[in-house]
Design a protein around this motif. Structure first.
Motif, PDB file in Angstrom:
ATOM      1  N   THR A 252      12.074   4.922   6.352  1.00 26.37           N
ATOM      2  CA  THR A 252      13.009   4.094   7.113  1.00 26.37           C
ATOM      3  C   THR A 252      14.332   3.955   6.373  1.00 26.37           C
ATOM      4  OG1 THR A 252      11.139   2.858   8.012  1.00 26.37           O
ATOM      5  CG2 THR A 252      13.319   1.853   8.206  1.00 26.37           C
ATOM      6  N   LEU A 253      14.262   3.726   5.059  1.00 28.76           N
ATOM      7  CA  LEU A 253      15.482   3.593   4.259  1.00 28.76           C
ATOM      8  C   LEU A 253      16.281   4.895   4.255  1.00 28.76           C
ATOM      9  CD1 LEU A 253      17.240   1.980   2.282  1.00 28.76           C
ATOM     10  CD2 LEU A 253      15.770   2.797   0.416  1.00 28.76           C
TER      11      LEU A 253
ATOM     12  N   THR B 261       0.842  -1.199   0.000  1.00 29.20           N
ATOM     13  CA  THR B 261       0.000   0.000   0.000  1.00 29.20           C
ATOM     14  C   THR B 261       0.875   1.246   0.000  1.00 29.20           C
ATOM     15  OG1 THR B 261      -0.066   0.089   2.402  1.00 29.20           O
ATOM     16  CG2 THR B 261      -1.748  -1.245   1.313  1.00 29.20           C
ATOM     17  N   ALA B 262       0.221   2.379  -0.329  1.00 28.16           N
ATOM     18  CA  ALA B 262       0.967   3.641  -0.369  1.00 28.16           C
ATOM     19  C   ALA B 262       1.550   3.985   0.996  1.00 28.16           C
ATOM     20  CB  ALA B 262       0.038   4.750  -0.857  1.00 28.16           C
ATOM     21  N   ARG B 263       0.799   3.653   2.064  1.00 25.89           N
ATOM     22  CA  ARG B 263       1.283   3.962   3.413  1.00 25.89           C
ATOM     23  C   ARG B 263       2.520   3.129   3.762  1.00 25.89           C
ATOM     24  NH1 ARG B 263      -2.461   3.860   8.882  1.00 25.89           N
ATOM     25  NH2 ARG B 263      -0.869   4.678  10.303  1.00 25.89           N
ATOM     26  N   ASN B 264       2.468   1.834   3.420  1.00 21.34           N
ATOM     27  CA  ASN B 264       3.625   0.979   3.690  1.00 21.34           C
ATOM     28  C   ASN B 264       4.825   1.398   2.854  1.00 21.34           C
ATOM     29  OD1 ASN B 264       2.184  -0.503   5.534  1.00 21.34           O
ATOM     30  ND2 ASN B 264       1.569  -2.074   4.039  1.00 21.34           N
ATOM     31  N   TYR B 265       4.556   1.800   1.603  1.00 24.03           N
ATOM     32  CA  TYR B 265       5.639   2.244   0.724  1.00 24.03           C
ATOM     33  C   TYR B 265       6.300   3.493   1.295  1.00 24.03           C
ATOM     34  CZ  TYR B 265       7.953   4.050  -3.452  1.00 24.03           C
ATOM     35  OH  TYR B 265       8.880   4.539  -4.333  1.00 24.03           O
ATOM     36  N   ARG B 266       5.476   4.433   1.791  1.00 19.80           N
ATOM     37  CA  ARG B 266       6.027   5.660   2.380  1.00 19.80           C
ATOM     38  C   ARG B 266       6.837   5.346   3.627  1.00 19.80           C
ATOM     39  NH1 ARG B 266       1.580   9.971   3.504  1.00 19.80           N
ATOM     40  NH2 ARG B 266       1.360   9.659   1.262  1.00 19.80           N
ATOM     41  N   PHE B 267       6.323   4.444   4.458  1.00 21.05           N
ATOM     42  CA  PHE B 267       7.044   4.069   5.681  1.00 21.05           C
ATOM     43  C   PHE B 267       8.393   3.423   5.345  1.00 21.05           C
ATOM     44  CE2 PHE B 267       8.059   0.917   8.986  1.00 21.05           C
ATOM     45  CZ  PHE B 267       8.098   1.745  10.093  1.00 21.05           C
ATOM     46  N   ALA B 268       8.387   2.563   4.321  1.00 21.93           N
ATOM     47  CA  ALA B 268       9.633   1.904   3.914  1.00 21.93           C
ATOM     48  C   ALA B 268      10.644   2.928   3.391  1.00 21.93           C
ATOM     49  CB  ALA B 268       9.335   0.856   2.838  1.00 21.93           C
ATOM     50  N   MET B 269      10.171   3.912   2.606  1.00 22.40           N
ATOM     51  CA  MET B 269      11.075   4.929   2.069  1.00 22.40           C
ATOM     52  C   MET B 269      11.656   5.805   3.181  1.00 22.40           C
ATOM     53  SD  MET B 269      11.408   4.425  -1.102  1.00 22.40           S
ATOM     54  CE  MET B 269      12.264   5.932  -1.520  1.00 22.40           C
TER      55      MET B 269
END
Length: 331
Positions: A12-13, A2-10
């Motif tokens: 964190t990275l 999801t967009a939220r998980n993608y944003r969280f991953a970015m």
């Protein structure tokens, strides 16, 4: 994903890359470049509060930036400690910003721009001509750096981590500010000034407080600058510095949190890395700016996001067309 998980991953990275940057960069020169990007990004983010969220374009922020550096440098030269010097620098910057705001808010639009330009030039003139106080063109040297919580800022890594902490605090504060009711009212004064007045909002006070908030973070960036260079001169308060800060905001994307950071990275890398290989680096920077404004008038970050969405929708449409064609052929 999801967009939220993608944003969280970015996020964190990005945090992991920033925290481990001295380890994988290795060279102290590039660690120092990263420190410069961070404190100029703080300054660009502070100006973005006015340009992006209040619709007030300022060409005098270099004056506030230099004011903090001069205040700290003069306090240290008088024999005071770093804590008192930093405190006084922030108080002087806030007081100067209040005067700056009262004068500049007598107009909006091009009038605001011209008043801030004039104030910036006055501060530059004082720094340059009042030699008995500022040492004129020779500037003021700062012989030592503070050691907050025992962390030595003498090394490139130590200064980078201290700047990173301040940068992350700035970003967190900006996120809270933008999402707060006050941030919403500030955007309202930008988009519908007359309607905000009719609804009972004090537009002048909202803009005044926004300029104070912007000036505070500009002063903090100025402190990091003077401790990084251990020197400050009238050149810091010059119109060119104000124009570069504004260029960082506009090229990256006004009204976004990531845009000024990207813009600061572009300008600092052009000045410190590309200039070592290309003598006319400022010409290259001008060409980059023209290209960004031509093809991405909203700025590099929003423009890239727009192109990404356009490409993604085109790809989805093509896949859908191919699937429908295949289903039609099968039936």
């Amino acid at each position: 994903m999801t967009a939220r998980n993608y944003r969280f991953a970015m996020i964190t990275l990005t945090l992991a890359l920033l925290v481990t940057l001295p380890a994988w960069v290795g060279n102290p020169y590039y660690v120092n470049i990263a420190s410069q990007i961070l404190f100029w990004a703080i300054c660009a983010l502070s100006l973005n509060v006015l340009v992006g969220y209040a619709g007030l374009v300022s060409l005098g922020h270099a004056g506030l930036f230099a004011m903090a550096g001069y205040a700290a440098g003069l306090m240290l030269a008088a024999g005071h400690g770093h804590a008192l010097a930093i405190l006084m620098a922030l108080i002087v910057t806030l007081a100067s910003t209040a005067v700056f705001a009262v004068l500049a808010l007598r107009a909006t639009g091009i009038g605001f721009l011209m008043i801030t330009l004039a104030i910036g030039q006055i501060i530059w003139g004082i720094a340059y001509r009042w030699a008995s106080l500022t040492n004129g063109d020779n500037g003021i040297n700062v012989s030592t750096r503070p050691a907050p919580f025992g962390l030595s800022l003498a090394s490139a890594d130590g200064f980078y981590y201290a700047t990173l902490v301040v940068f992350l605090a700035t970003v967190a504060t900006m996120i809270v500010f933008v999402r707060s009711p006050f941030g919403a009212s500030l955007r309202g004064t930008r988009d519908q000034e007359r309607r905000m007045n009719m609804l009972g909002y004090n537009v002048w006070l909202i803009r005044f407080l926004a300029i104070l908030f912007s000036g505070l973070w500009t002063g903090i960036a100025g402190l990091l600058f003077v401790y990084y260079n251990q020197f400050i001169s009238p050149q810091v308060a010059a119109l060119q510095t104000s124009a570069e800060i504004l260029l960082m905001v506009i090229s990256g994307g006004t009204g976004t949190l990531l845009g000024p950071v990207v813009g600061a990275g572009i300008v600092v890398i052009m000045k410190n890395v590309v200039s070592a290989y290309i003598e006319r680096w400022n010409l290259v920077l001008g060409v980059i700016f023209v290209v960004i404004i031509t093809f991405m008038p909203e700025g590099l970050v929003p423009g890239t996001a727009r192109l990404w969405r356009y490409g993604w929708h085109r790809l989805k449409s093509r896949r859908l067309a191919v699937r429908e064609k295949a289903e039609s052929a099968a039936s």
